[in-house]
Every structure is written in C-alpha cells, then in structure tokens.
Enzyme design. Structure first.
Site, PDB file in Angstrom:
ATOM      1  N   SER A  78       4.815  -7.342   9.482  1.00  0.00           N
ATOM      2  CA  SER A  78       5.237  -6.365   8.473  1.00  0.00           C
ATOM      3  C   SER A  78       6.609  -6.703   7.902  1.00  0.00           C
ATOM      4  CB  SER A  78       5.297  -4.950   9.070  1.00  0.00           C
ATOM      5  OG  SER A  78       4.000  -4.470   9.267  1.00  0.00           O
ATOM      6  N   ARG A 109      -0.529  -3.117  15.550  1.00  0.00           N
ATOM      7  CA  ARG A 109       0.089  -2.376  14.441  1.00  0.00           C
ATOM      8  C   ARG A 109       0.131  -0.882  14.795  1.00  0.00           C
ATOM      9  NH1 ARG A 109      -0.414  -6.428  10.450  1.00  0.00           N
ATOM     10  NH2 ARG A 109       1.318  -5.482   9.346  1.00  0.00           N
ATOM     11  N   ASP A 145       7.278  -5.500  14.783  1.00  0.00           N
ATOM     12  CA  ASP A 145       6.186  -5.985  13.942  1.00  0.00           C
ATOM     13  C   ASP A 145       6.701  -6.988  12.894  1.00  0.00           C
ATOM     14  OD1 ASP A 145       4.104  -6.320  12.187  1.00  0.00           O
ATOM     15  OD2 ASP A 145       3.671  -4.195  11.932  1.00  0.00           O
ATOM     16  N   TYR A 204      -7.105  -3.014  10.059  1.00  0.00           N
ATOM     17  CA  TYR A 204      -7.300  -4.099   9.097  1.00  0.00           C
ATOM     18  C   TYR A 204      -8.571  -3.894   8.276  1.00  0.00           C
ATOM     19  CZ  TYR A 204      -3.636  -6.594  11.573  1.00  0.00           C
ATOM     20  OH  TYR A 204      -2.435  -6.951  12.123  1.00  0.00           O
ATOM     21  N   GLN A 240       6.158  -0.746  15.875  1.00  0.00           N
ATOM     22  CA  GLN A 240       6.646  -1.006  14.514  1.00  0.00           C
ATOM     23  C   GLN A 240       7.934  -1.824  14.474  1.00  0.00           C
ATOM     24  OE1 GLN A 240       6.701   2.809  12.627  1.00  0.00           O
ATOM     25  NE2 GLN A 240       5.101   2.256  11.185  1.00  0.00           N
TER      26      GLN A 240
HETATM   27  P1  NAD Z   1      -3.313  -7.651   5.629  1.00  0.00           P
HETATM   28  O1  NAD Z   1      -2.192  -8.605   5.348  1.00  0.00           O
HETATM   29  O2  NAD Z   1      -4.268  -7.964   6.695  1.00  0.00           O
HETATM   30  O3  NAD Z   1      -4.137  -7.470   4.262  1.00  0.00           O
HETATM   31  C1  NAD Z   1      -3.488  -7.114   3.062  1.00  0.00           C
HETATM   32  C2  NAD Z   1      -4.335  -6.114   2.329  1.00  0.00           C
HETATM   33  O4  NAD Z   1      -5.477  -6.759   1.773  1.00  0.00           O
HETATM   34  C3  NAD Z   1      -4.868  -4.978   3.196  1.00  0.00           C
HETATM   35  O5  NAD Z   1      -4.397  -3.742   2.684  1.00  0.00           O
HETATM   36  C4  NAD Z   1      -6.375  -5.126   3.074  1.00  0.00           C
HETATM   37  O6  NAD Z   1      -7.032  -3.871   3.093  1.00  0.00           O
HETATM   38  C5  NAD Z   1      -6.519  -5.802   1.742  1.00  0.00           C
HETATM   39  N1  NAD Z   1      -7.785  -6.455   1.446  1.00  0.00           N
HETATM   40  C6  NAD Z   1      -8.631  -7.150   2.257  1.00  0.00           C
HETATM   41  N2  NAD Z   1      -9.692  -7.596   1.560  1.00  0.00           N
HETATM   42  C7  NAD Z   1      -9.513  -7.203   0.261  1.00  0.00           C
HETATM   43  C8  NAD Z   1     -10.243  -7.380  -0.922  1.00  0.00           C
HETATM   44  N3  NAD Z   1     -11.414  -8.030  -0.953  1.00  0.00           N
HETATM   45  N4  NAD Z   1      -9.751  -6.838  -2.046  1.00  0.00           N
HETATM   46  C9  NAD Z   1      -8.596  -6.151  -2.058  1.00  0.00           C
HETATM   47  N5  NAD Z   1      -7.855  -5.958  -0.962  1.00  0.00           N
HETATM   48  C10 NAD Z   1      -8.312  -6.475   0.187  1.00  0.00           C
HETATM   49  O7  NAD Z   1      -2.761  -6.188   5.856  1.00  0.00           O
HETATM   50  P2  NAD Z   1      -1.325  -5.706   6.340  1.00  0.00           P
HETATM   51  O8  NAD Z   1      -0.471  -5.537   5.176  1.00  0.00           O
HETATM   52  O9  NAD Z   1      -0.862  -6.600   7.425  1.00  0.00           O
HETATM   53  O10 NAD Z   1      -1.681  -4.297   6.935  1.00  0.00           O
HETATM   54  C11 NAD Z   1      -2.783  -4.144   7.817  1.00  0.00           C
HETATM   55  C12 NAD Z   1      -2.937  -2.728   8.261  1.00  0.00           C
HETATM   56  O11 NAD Z   1      -1.970  -2.399   9.224  1.00  0.00           O
HETATM   57  C13 NAD Z   1      -2.771  -1.712   7.178  1.00  0.00           C
HETATM   58  O12 NAD Z   1      -3.668  -0.670   7.429  1.00  0.00           O
HETATM   59  C14 NAD Z   1      -1.371  -1.214   7.362  1.00  0.00           C
HETATM   60  O13 NAD Z   1      -1.165   0.048   6.801  1.00  0.00           O
HETATM   61  C15 NAD Z   1      -1.338  -1.194   8.842  1.00  0.00           C
HETATM   62  N6  NAD Z   1       0.012  -1.226   9.407  1.00  0.00           N
HETATM   63  C16 NAD Z   1       0.318  -0.272  10.325  1.00  0.00           C
HETATM   64  C17 NAD Z   1       1.568  -0.272  10.882  1.00  0.00           C
HETATM   65  C18 NAD Z   1       1.931   0.758  11.890  1.00  0.00           C
HETATM   66  O14 NAD Z   1       1.414   1.831  11.915  1.00  0.00           O
HETATM   67  N7  NAD Z   1       2.832   0.421  12.771  1.00  0.00           N
HETATM   68  C19 NAD Z   1       2.484  -1.238  10.539  1.00  0.00           C
HETATM   69  C20 NAD Z   1       2.129  -2.206   9.595  1.00  0.00           C
HETATM   70  C21 NAD Z   1       0.862  -2.179   9.056  1.00  0.00           C
END
Ligand code: NAD
Length: 381
Positions: A139, A128, A136, A234, A133
């Site tokens: 996402s 990520r 990805d 994560y 991006q």
């Molecule tokens: P994910 O699908 O793994 O999880 C979804 C959300 O659930 C996350 O925000 C996580 O913090 C939350 N979560 C976990 N346990 C929880 C709990 N007990 N209660 C409430 N919430 C809880 O996450 P995602 O959407 O795939 O994103 C993962 C990370 O990657 C994030 O930090 C996102 O910002 C980042 N990201 C970065 C890029 C990039 O820079 N290229 C692109 C996409 C995502």
C-alpha cells in the site's frame, strides 16, 4: 511458537538492482530500534541514492560495515528487493530475511531460502488487515505510484488539467479515466482531481464505487454480473466473457479521455489486459496512457517495460517500471516505516530481540520459509 536469537544483529543492505533509487531503512528508523536496544549494522553507502550519508546512520547508532560482513553475520537482514539467488549461500544459516520476494514467481529462490533454513518474510504477503496497515508496504508504495502516474501524464499531455476561464476563451478540464481503483487507483483519482481534471473510474469490485464517488469522481457503470472479491479483499479474475464485456463498456470512455491510467491487478497472477490495440486505436492523438501493471504482464496491449511508445494514431503509452522509485525519498521513508513498525510489533523488550511468533496471523501470512521448509499456506496452494 516463538523464536528468539540472543544478541541479535540487524543488518541492512544497499539495493543493487539496476536503477533502484530507494533505500530500505532510514536513520530515523535506526534511531527508534537502537533506543529499544537493537544492534544495527548498515552497508556503507546505504542511503547514497537519497542523499543520506553514512555519518547520519552512525549518529543514529548504527555501525557501518561491508556487504560481505553483513551477509555473513546478521541475524536479521532487511532490504527492499528480493535477494539475488547467489547471495543466499552467503547468509547466516537460520537468519530472518525481510524484503519483497515475489514468491509466486520465484520458485528456485524460495527453495534456496528453505534449504538454508532462512525464515523469509515477504513484504507483499503481509495481510491487508487493519492491524497490519502500518506494515503494509504494498500500500505505501502503490499510494506513491498512484501520484507519480498522474504527474507523468500531466507532464506529457499537451493540455492543462483544470478548467480555465480567461478573456481569451474557456479551456475545458482534461478528462482522466482510471481503471482499477485499489490503493494506487484511488491516489491517482485524488491527484488528478487536485489538479482540476474531470475524473472517471472503473473497478470490478462493486465496493469501490462509493470510494470513487467520495473522491469526487464518476464511477463508470458496466454490468458484468457476479464479480466480487477474495477473502483477502483482492479482485477475483473475470471470465473471458466478462473481460470482453468490460472492454466494450470502457472503449467509449477511453476514446473520450485525454489520460487513461491502468492499475488493474490480480494478486499473485498475471494482470488482465483491459485495453486492447483496437481500443487504443480509437483514442485521440496526443492522449496519454500510463500502464502501472506493465511489470506484471501489462494492462495495455503493446505496452513495454521501461519504454514510452507512440502509436500510429499518436497515443503515448508509458510503461515505466518502479514508479515509487521516482519519488525515492518518500518511498524510502514509507518503506522504512513499514519495516520498523513490523520489527517493533514483535519486539521483546526483556530480551531486546525480535520475536518471530509463527502463530501470529500477520507472521503466518508473510512467512514463506522457516525451519528448512516452505511453510506459507497460500504459496503451497
Ligand atoms: P491490487 O493492486 O491487487 O489491484 C488494483 C485494483 O485493480 C483493485 O482495486 C482490483 O479490484 C482492480 N482490478 C482487478 N481486475 C480488474 C479489472 N479487470 N478491471 C478493473 N479493475 C480491476 O489491489 P490493491 O490496491 O493492492 O488493494 C487490494 C485490496 O486490499 C483492496 O480491497 C484494498 O481496499 C484492500 N486494502 C486493505 C487494506 C487494509 O484494510 N489494511 C490496506 C490496503 C488495501
């Protein structure tokens, strides 16, 4: 280290998982790669579920072939879902296979890919990072799932979302609570806000608060002590005590909400249960819960894959799988773009081939098997 394959054939397979409506590659992506000198074969009927004909693929420069022919001859296989175990034996030895793989839960599949010397790239393992991006797919698909969840809830809620002031009286906006504000959760917040709901959200990663507020939603404050995130961005798993504290902190918000959307995930692990039966029992009759984590263990006690359940107190729990598949045209468009971006990033214009650079950070992150071995560090751990 680089791997080149001369006169490389890229083969794209139709999705065969029951109920899958998405398609891995669109004619516009074929066109882009053919212009770079790629040779592409697509399975007959590849785009049928989204209304794209074989003729359109032909016009873009692909040949139309039978599945067995593609499996046997392609040097690179592209598809959306993981391959069925029995198809691995039919693949060309040493080919590159790109798809979602669910590698943490598919031990025998990964072993089989290694045995056949397949270089398997797993789309859920693309790091990520900013550079990755555009490739990805987690996402791109989660973003659409976030939108779909709100639409499903709005259709089923016996109320409207926005504030309405009329001569017949004032209707208060619906209250929506989003638990987990990653990619899907943030899109759910934005969609519910656009429909006029009053939105609250919670996530265990403290950095999310500002993102939630920037979308005009309220961040629910619950002091869980040290939570944080992994180096990959994560969420870290909470301790049982922290999870219990979180549930207590959220119970009142859930009880006041018309819609609760749960998207809490822990990468490579079972999803945490954030809504217990007791919490659901305290919610209002007619309220809607959408559990996006239903396929990875479920965020909501009692939710079932591909079922909509009405509890004794009249709360509807929606556990539909494959939410991006409900908007298959755009989901296919985005997945296809993720794939062509990946191929283009490592395309060698001189040899007109895809260059599997095993020293590259993105390839290293996503490569599961290569040269007869399981090579992924995260998986080996
Ligand atoms: P994910 O699908 O793994 O999880 C979804 C959300 O659930 C996350 O925000 C996580 O913090 C939350 N979560 C976990 N346990 C929880 C709990 N007990 N209660 C409430 N919430 C809880 O996450 P995602 O959407 O795939 O994103 C993962 C990370 O990657 C994030 O930090 C996102 O910002 C980042 N990201 C970065 C890029 C990039 O820079 N290229 C692109 C996409 C995502």
């Amino acid at each position: 280290m680089f791997c080149y394959i001369k006169n490389m054939l890229i083969g794209i397979l139709k999705e065969i998982h029951p109920g899958e409506t998405r398609c891995a590659f669109l004619p516009s992506s074929v066109d882009r790669l053919v212009k770079k000198g790629a040779q592409i074969a697509v399975e007959a009927g590849l785009g049928a579920t989204i209304g794209v004909s074989d003729e359109e693929y032909k016009k873009a420069g692909a040949s139309i072939d039978a599945r067995t022919h593609i499996l046997k001859n392609a040097d690179i296989i592209l598809r959306l879902r993981k391959p069925p175990l029995e198809e691995i034996a039919q693949l060309k030895k040493g080919c590159i296979h790109i798809s979602f793989l669910d590698p943490f839960h598919e031990k025998s599949l990964v072993e089989e890919l290694a045995k056949k010397y397949i270089s398997a790239l797993s789309m859920e393992m693309i790091p990520r990072t900013t550079r990755a991006q555009k490739m990805d797919a987690l996402s791109s698909q989660a973003n659409l799932a976030g939108y779909v969840m709100v639409i499903l809830a709005a259709q089923r809620l016996p109320k409207i979302f926005p504030l309405l002031m009329t001569p017949a009286g004032t209707i208060q906006p619906a209250r929506v609570f989003v638990i987990g504000a990653g990619v899907a959760g943030l899109q759910a917040i934005a969609t519910a806000k656009r429909l006029g709901a009053r939105v609250e959200a919670f996530d265990t990663r403290p950095v999310v608060k500002e993102q939630v507020q920037s979308l005009g939603a309220k961040f629910v404050e619950i002091d869980l002590g040290e939570t944080g995130q992994t180096a990959g961005g994560y969420a870290k798993a909470l301790t049982p005590e922290q999870l219990e504290k979180q549930r207590q902190g959220m119970a009142k918000v859930c009880a006041q909400s018309d819609v609760v959307i749960t998207t809490a995930q822990l990468f490579g692990r079972k999803a945490p249960v954030v809504l217990t039966k007791d919490m659901v029992a305290q919610m209002k009759s007619g309220s809607i819960i959408v559990d996006m984590a239903v396929e990875s263990g479920g965020n909501v006690e009692g939710s079932k894959v591909n079922e909509e359940i009405t509890t004794a107190n009249g709360v509807r729990i929606i556990g539909l799988a494959n939410l991006p598949g409900l908007v298959a045209v755009h989901a296919s468009q985005m997945y296809s773009a993720n794939l062509h971006n990946l191929l283009e990033e490592y395309w060698d214009q001189d040899s007109k081939t895809f260059k599997l650079n095993t020293d590259d950070e993105i390839i290293k992150g996503a490569l599961i098997t290569h040269g007869g071995q399981i090579v992924n560090e995260q998986l080996k751990k």
